[in-house]
Design an enzyme around this catalytic site. Structure first.
Site, short mmCIF file in Angstrom:
data_model
loop_
_atom_site.label_atom_id
_atom_site.label_comp_id
_atom_site.label_asym_id
_atom_site.label_seq_id
_atom_site.Cartn_x
_atom_site.Cartn_y
_atom_site.Cartn_z
N ARG A 221 0.84 -1.20 0.00
CA ARG A 221 0.00 0.00 0.00
C ARG A 221 0.88 1.26 0.00
O ARG A 221 0.62 2.22 -0.71
CB ARG A 221 -0.93 0.00 1.23
CG ARG A 221 -2.08 -1.00 1.11
CD ARG A 221 -3.08 -0.82 2.24
NE ARG A 221 -2.63 -1.34 3.52
CZ ARG A 221 -2.94 -2.54 4.00
NH1 ARG A 221 -3.72 -3.36 3.31
NH2 ARG A 221 -2.49 -2.96 5.18
N PHE A 237 -11.29 -4.43 -5.68
CA PHE A 237 -11.30 -5.23 -4.45
C PHE A 237 -10.70 -4.38 -3.31
O PHE A 237 -9.73 -4.75 -2.67
CB PHE A 237 -10.51 -6.54 -4.61
CG PHE A 237 -10.87 -7.34 -5.83
CD1 PHE A 237 -11.95 -8.22 -5.81
CD2 PHE A 237 -10.13 -7.22 -7.01
CE1 PHE A 237 -12.28 -8.97 -6.94
CE2 PHE A 237 -10.46 -7.96 -8.14
CZ PHE A 237 -11.53 -8.85 -8.11
N ASP A 259 -15.75 -2.56 -4.61
CA ASP A 259 -15.82 -3.77 -3.77
C ASP A 259 -17.30 -4.20 -3.71
O ASP A 259 -18.19 -3.36 -3.90
CB ASP A 259 -15.30 -3.50 -2.36
CG ASP A 259 -14.86 -4.76 -1.64
OD1 ASP A 259 -13.63 -5.01 -1.55
OD2 ASP A 259 -15.72 -5.53 -1.18
N ASP A 316 -6.49 -6.56 -6.27
CA ASP A 316 -6.12 -7.35 -5.08
C ASP A 316 -7.29 -8.25 -4.68
O ASP A 316 -7.93 -8.04 -3.65
CB ASP A 316 -5.74 -6.41 -3.93
CG ASP A 316 -5.25 -7.17 -2.71
OD1 ASP A 316 -4.82 -8.33 -2.87
OD2 ASP A 316 -5.32 -6.61 -1.58
N CYS A 356 -3.23 -13.92 -3.79
CA CYS A 356 -2.90 -14.46 -2.46
C CYS A 356 -3.28 -15.93 -2.38
O CYS A 356 -3.42 -16.49 -1.31
CB CYS A 356 -3.58 -13.65 -1.36
SG CYS A 356 -5.36 -13.62 -1.48
#
Ligand code: SAH
Length: 412
Positions: A221, A237, A259, A316, A356
């Site tokens: 970030r 996201f 989101d 992300d 991830c």
């Protein structure tokens, strides 16, 4: 009590990998309770490790220690937790309380103190949010030692409180029910304000994702904040606006955050206010802010049809492939959003893209991004590779701990 392995199945333990799969077990002796400590022996009787027994999980035992002389008791956990805390002191101000006060170096007072297998404590996750610890116990072994672990954490950190967020789905595989609530100390506010590189964020430790915040993305970030000046930014996201706030304070011209979670977006809006960012101002030096409750897959197609364009796009997404079994379907998902993002970027624009998923390694992720660029008909260069922060260390013997992969690409 002990576990005897099938012939040849001792190899991974000899390489210090901490998992014993059910298929490797020939015999369980002594009727151990869930989470109880067992000795693990090879088929020929050789002592291999001391581990936590988990009767319902495919991972039948998780190793506490490979040292035959090391007992698994409160002192053992004191040593392991102390080692985890001291690792963090290399990178962060003292994780010990109450000395650290949020004015510390980098202004960071929220980071992971214990990262499970990677800190030699399988199944235990402990995150620090200011003066409060949030604990996740994910395995039968941690559940067995839960009180000891909580007492030690309180003593060794001096935290004001420990809140439990043992509500991750993986507990089911261990035969454990979800459990949340105050574990030690005085009940903290459900919403805590943390500092990250001097920026402030509200974190809801009771209802937020994971333990409340995606601490693994902290440094990334910050990186985006450094790349954002003068750019139109699309944050896909966005959760509670972590990347968005960093981008705005880094001087972004505009930030659109997308989101599906209305709660996350609401907190995101509060986080902009908390950092003195004035929303909805589209001129002058202030960043124009927009929040969109939408599915990213649909939104990106809509933006394409509207011929919209950005200078910096962040992707992300949540874990599409927790394990390799879901890798193929996940790969299609990653390719889709990356392809659309490449199309939406202006020439010279930057794509900051993450995965991830444990089931997709860094090499595969890079291939997916390459084929997304190919399908989008664009050329791109990777200028930086990103990963999880140092508070999410990776044990050299446990490569599964390296789960966060990121690429910074510049569109040709
Ligand atoms: N970048 C964030 C963390 C993102 S976590 C940070 O730094 O804090 C992934 C987010 O994706 C979650 O907030 C979740 O609500 C959201 N999400 C999941 N599926 C989605 C979808 N199909 N479209 C939009 N958002 C989605």
């Amino acid at each position: 009590m002990n576990i005897i392995l099938k012939p040849g199945r001792e190899k991974s333990l000899l390489r210090r990998h901490p998992w014993v799969f059910s298929g490797a077990v020939a015999q369980v002796n002594g009727n151990p309770a869930p989470g109880a400590t067992v000795d693990v022996r090879a088929a020929d009787g050789q002592w291999l490790a001391r581990a936590a027994y988990s009767p319902t999980s495919q991972i039948r035992a998780r190793v506490w220690t490979f040292d035959p002389d090391e007992a698994v008791d409160a002192d053992f956990f004191r040593r392991r937790i102390s080692a985890a805390l001291s690792l963090r002191t290399i990178f962060f101000p003292s994780p010990h309380f109450p000395q650290a006060n949020g004015r510390a170096e980098g202004g960071t007072d929220a980071f992971r103190l214990v990262h499970a297998e990677s800190d030699g404590l399988p199944g235990l996750v402990v995150d620090r949010y200011g003066q409060v610890l949030v604990l996740q116990s994910l395995t039968a072994g941690c559940e067995f030692w839960r009180d000891t672990l909580a007492d030690l954490l309180l003593e060794l950190t001096g935290a004001a409180a420990i809140y439990e967020r043992s509500d991750a789905d993986v507990r089911e595989l261990e035969g454990l029910l979800p459990r949340t609530g105050l574990l030690r100390g005085a009940k903290p506010e459900s919403r805590i304000t943390i500092n990250e590189y001097g920026l402030k964020f509200h974190v809801n430790i009771e209802t937020g994702h994971k333990t409340g915040f995606y601490l693994d993305q902290r440094a990334n970030r910050h990186k985006v904040g450094q790349l954002a000046a003068g750019r139109d930014v699309l944050n896909c996201f966005c959760y509670t606006g972590g990347f968005s706030v960093h981008a705005a304070l880094g001087g972004a011209k505009s930030v659109l955050s997308v989101d599906t979670s209305a709660d996350a977006l609401a907190l995101g809006q509060e986080n902009t206010a908390l950092n003195g960012i004035r929303a909805d101002v589209s001129t002058g030096s202030t960043t124009a802010f927009e929040w969109l409750e939408a599915d990213v897959f649909t939104a990106l197609r809509k933006f394409r049809d509207q011929n919209r364009a950005w200078d910096l796009i962040i992707l992300d997404p949540p874990k599409f492939a927790p394990t390799a079994v879901q890798a193929e379907k996940a790969a299609r998902g990653y390719k889709d959003i990356n392809r659309l993002a490449f199309k939406l970027l202006r020439p010279g624009g930057m794509l900051v893209t993450f995965s991830c998923s444990g089931g997709i390694d860094a090499a595969l992720f890079q291939k997916i991004v390459a084929s997304a660029a190919l399908d989008a008909g664009v050329d791109a260069q990777i200028v930086e590779t990103l990963t999880q922060g140092p508070d999410h260390p990776i044990s050299v013997h446990f490569p599964e701990g390296a789960y966060l992969k990121g690429l910074v690409c510049v569109k040709g």
